[in-house]
Design a protein around this motif. Structure first.
Motif, mmCIF file in Angstrom:
data_model
loop_
_atom_site.group_PDB
_atom_site.id
_atom_site.type_symbol
_atom_site.label_atom_id
_atom_site.label_comp_id
_atom_site.label_asym_id
_atom_site.label_seq_id
_atom_site.Cartn_x
_atom_site.Cartn_y
_atom_site.Cartn_z
ATOM 1 N N GLY A 1 0.866 -1.261 0.401
ATOM 2 C CA GLY A 1 -0.092 -0.236 0.010
ATOM 3 C C GLY A 1 0.509 1.343 0.289
ATOM 4 O O GLY A 1 0.679 2.386 0.556
ATOM 5 N N LEU A 2 2.013 0.961 -0.668
ATOM 6 C CA LEU A 2 2.723 2.250 -0.432
ATOM 7 C C LEU A 2 4.109 2.414 -1.743
ATOM 8 O O LEU A 2 4.045 0.468 -2.352
ATOM 9 N N ARG A 3 4.077 3.026 -2.374
ATOM 10 C CA ARG A 3 5.248 2.894 -4.063
ATOM 11 C C ARG A 3 6.725 4.649 -3.971
ATOM 12 O O ARG A 3 6.566 5.115 -2.675
ATOM 13 N N LYS A 4 7.614 3.878 -4.011
ATOM 14 C CA LYS A 4 8.739 4.122 -3.793
ATOM 15 C C LYS A 4 8.216 5.542 -4.768
ATOM 16 O O LYS A 4 7.876 5.337 -6.290
ATOM 17 N N PRO A 5 8.490 6.862 -4.231
ATOM 18 C CA PRO A 5 9.500 7.124 -3.142
ATOM 19 C C PRO A 5 9.274 7.333 -2.530
ATOM 20 O O PRO A 5 9.870 7.754 -0.880
ATOM 21 N N ASP A 6 8.251 6.858 -1.761
ATOM 22 C CA ASP A 6 7.026 7.550 -0.556
ATOM 23 C C ASP A 6 8.565 6.827 0.871
ATOM 24 O O ASP A 6 8.524 5.532 0.163
ATOM 25 N N PRO A 7 9.238 7.294 1.261
ATOM 26 C CA PRO A 7 9.684 7.094 2.316
ATOM 27 C C PRO A 7 9.154 5.619 3.440
ATOM 28 O O PRO A 7 10.036 5.612 4.042
ATOM 29 N N ALA A 8 8.298 5.964 4.091
ATOM 30 C CA ALA A 8 7.524 5.023 4.463
ATOM 31 C C ALA A 8 7.588 3.426 3.338
ATOM 32 O O ALA A 8 7.940 3.059 4.824
ATOM 33 N N ILE A 9 8.047 3.695 2.870
ATOM 34 C CA ILE A 9 8.023 1.683 2.089
ATOM 35 C C ILE A 9 9.652 1.586 2.549
ATOM 36 O O ILE A 9 10.040 0.502 2.862
ATOM 37 N N PHE A 10 10.538 2.026 2.464
ATOM 38 C CA PHE A 10 11.988 2.114 2.460
ATOM 39 C C PHE A 10 11.681 2.201 4.653
ATOM 40 O O PHE A 10 12.525 0.965 5.457
ATOM 41 N N LEU A 11 10.611 2.748 4.679
ATOM 42 C CA LEU A 11 11.361 2.668 6.398
ATOM 43 C C LEU A 11 10.604 1.542 7.607
ATOM 44 O O LEU A 11 11.146 0.881 7.688
ATOM 45 N N ARG A 12 9.424 0.968 6.271
ATOM 46 C CA ARG A 12 9.160 -0.451 6.347
ATOM 47 C C ARG A 12 10.029 -1.409 6.268
ATOM 48 O O ARG A 12 9.420 -2.208 7.206
ATOM 49 N N ALA A 13 10.840 -1.368 4.951
ATOM 50 C CA ALA A 13 11.954 -2.269 4.812
ATOM 51 C C ALA A 13 13.113 -2.180 5.954
ATOM 52 O O ALA A 13 13.384 -4.265 6.418
ATOM 53 N N LEU A 14 13.520 -1.174 6.476
ATOM 54 C CA LEU A 14 14.639 -1.274 7.453
ATOM 55 C C LEU A 14 14.106 -1.994 8.844
ATOM 56 O O LEU A 14 14.593 -2.918 9.327
ATOM 57 N N HIS A 15 12.880 -1.484 9.220
ATOM 58 C CA HIS A 15 11.737 -2.109 10.126
ATOM 59 C C HIS A 15 12.168 -3.576 10.275
ATOM 60 O O HIS A 15 12.233 -4.200 11.787
ATOM 61 N N ASP B 1 17.234 10.460 1.273
ATOM 62 C CA ASP B 1 16.197 11.739 1.652
ATOM 63 C C ASP B 1 16.112 10.261 3.168
ATOM 64 O O ASP B 1 16.128 11.053 4.394
ATOM 65 N N VAL B 2 15.518 9.266 3.422
ATOM 66 C CA VAL B 2 16.039 8.401 4.357
ATOM 67 C C VAL B 2 17.098 7.758 5.634
ATOM 68 O O VAL B 2 17.119 7.396 6.691
ATOM 69 N N GLY B 3 19.087 7.919 4.661
ATOM 70 C CA GLY B 3 19.777 8.427 5.114
ATOM 71 C C GLY B 3 20.551 6.703 4.907
ATOM 72 O O GLY B 3 20.940 7.326 5.930
ATOM 73 N N MET B 4 19.493 6.356 3.740
ATOM 74 C CA MET B 4 20.453 5.069 4.073
ATOM 75 C C MET B 4 21.834 5.524 2.763
ATOM 76 O O MET B 4 21.477 6.496 2.476
ATOM 77 N N ARG B 5 22.652 4.912 2.743
ATOM 78 C CA ARG B 5 23.563 4.375 1.226
ATOM 79 C C ARG B 5 22.719 4.698 0.052
ATOM 80 O O ARG B 5 22.411 3.251 0.359
ATOM 81 N N ALA B 6 23.181 5.241 -1.266
ATOM 82 C CA ALA B 6 22.380 4.437 -1.901
ATOM 83 C C ALA B 6 23.640 4.494 -3.573
ATOM 84 O O ALA B 6 24.552 5.116 -3.192
ATOM 85 N N VAL B 7 23.743 3.184 -3.935
ATOM 86 C CA VAL B 7 24.035 2.826 -5.018
ATOM 87 C C VAL B 7 23.458 2.508 -6.393
ATOM 88 O O VAL B 7 22.105 2.598 -6.748
ATOM 89 N N TRP B 8 23.766 3.636 -7.327
ATOM 90 C CA TRP B 8 22.929 3.439 -8.870
ATOM 91 C C TRP B 8 23.679 2.910 -9.707
ATOM 92 O O TRP B 8 24.498 2.538 -9.546
ATOM 93 N N LYS B 9 22.635 1.810 -9.766
ATOM 94 C CA LYS B 9 23.131 0.905 -11.198
ATOM 95 C C LYS B 9 22.692 1.706 -12.237
ATOM 96 O O LYS B 9 21.862 2.104 -12.295
#
Length: 224
Positions: free
Chosen positions: A145-159, A184-192
């Motif tokens: 029920g969430l889509r990137k780039p919504d920060p909530a989906i990243f935070l849910r995955a981290l949790h 934006d949520v504080g992760m390091r990002a690698v661009w493929k």
């Protein structure tokens, strides 16, 4: 800080979607006689153009193809159903994908998938790569029920992984939905990067081959 988890996008990151789509469309054309009213290369080229790297869903693509080529006696719904049922048979992973994932897993790195898209369809494509047994968590936008780039989906995955953003890396091909959003949520990002040589993306690292990720996550590891 030590990296404890790596999170991945699917299309364009683990799944070579361009090659997979080309394989599927070629076989669909050969399977369905009504499509053969159009010359094969012309049909395939137009399909790929309308698909727009997956950002146009196939109901629209098939309706446009039928209209533009004046195809007779074929329903776009049947073509869409064929796509949903058979695309996973053509899924192709990028080179060194499996070896890279095994190396991370062997070094106790947690793995997660965070993908936009329709739940069952994306999950079937992911499973077709035969890597699902290596992943600790799978998040697909329709199911979450969430889509990137919504920060909530990243935070849910981290949790779910029980790691902090500072302990995680996100790997993806989309400059906004993957790279900027995860940073934006504080992760390091690698661009493929997939041949986008004229594009500049503000990532922590850039790779063209998945094997390059090993030395980013595990600096002491031998390159594969």
């Amino acid at each position: 800080m030590t990296i404890k988890a790596v999170l991945f996008d699917l299309d364009g990151t683990l799944l070579d979607r361009d090659s997979s789509l080309l394989s599927f469309v070629s076989k669909q054309y050969e399977r369905i006689p009504e499509l053969q009213a159009v010359e094969k290369n012309r049909f395939i080229e137009r399909f790929i153009e309308l698909d727009c790297h997956g950002y146009v869903w196939k109901d629209i693509v098939y309706q446009q193809l039928i209209e533009q080529f004046s195809l007779q006696h074929i329903d776009w719904r049947l073509l869409l159903e064929d796509y949903l049922c058979n695309f996973q048979q053509h899924c192709i992973g990028y080179p060194n994908m499996l070896r890279m994932l095994k190396e991370l897993k062997n070094n106790q790195i947690k793995l997660a998938l965070v993908s936009n898209g329709y739940g069952q369809f994306q999950y079937d494509n992911f499973k077709a790569l035969n890597i699902d047994h290596l992943f600790d968590e799978i998040l697909i936008s329709e199911w979450e029920g969430l889509r990137k780039p919504d920060p909530a989906i990243f935070l849910r995955a981290l949790h779910k992984l029980d790691v902090s953003a500072e302990e995680a890396v996100f790997v993806g091909d989309h400059p906004v939905n993957d790279v900027r959003a995860s940073r934006d949520v504080g992760m390091r990002a690698v661009w493929k990067r997939n041949g986008q040589s004229d594009q500049t993306v503000d990532a922590d690292a850039t790779i063209e081959d998945l094997k390059e990720l090993i030395t980013i996550v595990l600096p002491q590891a031998d390159p594969i």
